[in-house]
Design a protein around this motif. Structure first.
Motif, short mmCIF file in Angstrom:
data_model
loop_
_atom_site.label_atom_id
_atom_site.label_comp_id
_atom_site.label_asym_id
_atom_site.label_seq_id
_atom_site.Cartn_x
_atom_site.Cartn_y
_atom_site.Cartn_z
N VAL A 43 20.94 23.50 -17.83
CA VAL A 43 21.77 23.85 -16.68
C VAL A 43 21.56 22.86 -15.54
O VAL A 43 22.52 22.44 -14.87
CB VAL A 43 21.48 25.29 -16.21
CG1 VAL A 43 22.19 25.59 -14.89
CG2 VAL A 43 21.93 26.29 -17.27
N LYS A 44 20.31 22.44 -15.32
CA LYS A 44 20.04 21.45 -14.28
C LYS A 44 20.71 20.11 -14.61
O LYS A 44 21.27 19.44 -13.74
CB LYS A 44 18.53 21.26 -14.11
CG LYS A 44 17.83 22.42 -13.42
CD LYS A 44 16.33 22.15 -13.27
CE LYS A 44 15.63 23.31 -12.58
NZ LYS A 44 14.17 23.08 -12.46
N GLY A 45 20.62 19.72 -15.89
CA GLY A 45 21.28 18.48 -16.30
C GLY A 45 22.78 18.56 -16.14
O GLY A 45 23.42 17.59 -15.71
N PHE A 46 23.35 19.72 -16.48
CA PHE A 46 24.79 19.91 -16.31
C PHE A 46 25.17 19.85 -14.83
O PHE A 46 26.21 19.28 -14.46
CB PHE A 46 25.19 21.26 -16.91
CG PHE A 46 26.65 21.56 -16.85
CD1 PHE A 46 27.56 20.83 -17.60
CD2 PHE A 46 27.13 22.58 -16.04
CE1 PHE A 46 28.92 21.11 -17.55
CE2 PHE A 46 28.48 22.86 -15.98
CZ PHE A 46 29.37 22.12 -16.73
N SER A 47 24.31 20.42 -13.97
CA SER A 47 24.57 20.38 -12.53
C SER A 47 24.57 18.95 -12.01
O SER A 47 25.42 18.55 -11.21
CB SER A 47 23.52 21.21 -11.79
OG SER A 47 23.69 21.12 -10.40
#
Length: 276
Positions: A43-47
């Motif tokens: 999720v952090k990478g997607f953000s």
């Protein structure tokens, strides 16, 4: 069977179940913990990817929550499978329920998908003037299901994003310069050269008219029923479009009158015959 045998059997069975299900429980807990860390990292990478792609701020939290929920559903299914619970029937029921909900909300989902596409690809933004679905106005707000327009006469137009994303649209605010087109007519018998001179003088006197990408254009475009028509094309900054349009019409009318050039208008001759 004496009490010692019963206790011995219960202990053996308990040991078997503990060995079998305890190992599965530990594995499931490990999968849950490790999966939670992986989901957080994804999720952090997607953000970060959304930040780099400059995704609209109103869309970013929504997309993050969608990805997070989907990953967590996959994690729950994986954990239950690790515990030995048969998931085939559950997944089939979940798929059937999803299909039924999707069919019931097909129009809403289409508008949602359209809103996502608009916010990602940005064919227009808040403040742009667009023409779409038979309406023209400034974009006041882009919501996930609808786009709100404000018309020049202060009406609010709500357009569903589904149709807006799948049909043609004119964005008047994309380019910093626009061309203003006019058609002016003079009467037959008037001087074409004089007409061109007057029109060019009016255009050159207006500082808002620019020569990039082209200088003002004035040429005879048609010999109409009652007039000789000039095509007049000039380039202006987008913010000056309507000011130049209205002012030029007024100036041409006044200057044509001053120099004696006629502005034709439809006329009808009526002949009355008296019986002798």
């Amino acid at each position: 069977m004496d009490v010692n045998n019963i206790i011995e059997n219960v202990t053996e069975k308990g040991s078997e179940y503990l060995t079998l299900y305890g190992l599965k429980l530990v594995s499931a807990i490990a999968v849950w913990i490790i999966g939670g860390f992986i989901i957080g990292a994804l999720v952090k990478g997607f953000s970060k990817m959304l930040d780099k792609s400059k995704t609209d701020a109103s869309l970013k939290p929504f997309l993050q929550s969608i990805v997070s929920v989907l990953l967590k559903v996959i994690l729950v299914i994986t954990v239950l499978s690790t515990l030995g619970i048969e998931m085939t029937s559950f997944i089939a029921i979940l798929g059937a329920a999803g299909l039924a909900v999707g069919m019931a909300l097909s129009g809403t989902l289409q508008n949602f998908a359209g809103g996502v596409m608009i916010l990602i690809f940005k064919p227009f933004k808040v403040g742009d003037v667009i023409e779409a679905q038979g309406h023209t106005g400034g974009v006041k707000e882009i919501q996930i299901f609808n786009t709100i327009l404000k018309t020049p006469d202060n009406k609010t137009i709500i357009i569903p994003n589904g149709g807006l994303s799948n049909s043609s649209m004119v964005n008047y605010s994309t380019e910093p310069k626009r061309r203003v087109d006019f058609t002016f007519g003079i009467g037959y018998g008037d001087s074409i050269e004089q007409g061109k001179e007057v029109l060019l003088a009016i255009l050159k006197a207006d500082s808002r008219i620019i020569n990039d990408p082209a200088a003002p254009f004035v040429e005879v475009v048609a010999l109409a029923d009652s007039s000789v028509n000039f095509a007049v094309r000039v380039w202006v900054n987008a913010a000056d479009y309507w000011g130049v349009y209205f002012d030029t019409n007024a100036k041409v009318y006044n200057e044509f009158n001053k120099v004696g050039l006629n502005i034709p208008f439809p006329q009808m001759d009526v002949h009355v015959h008296k019986a002798s």
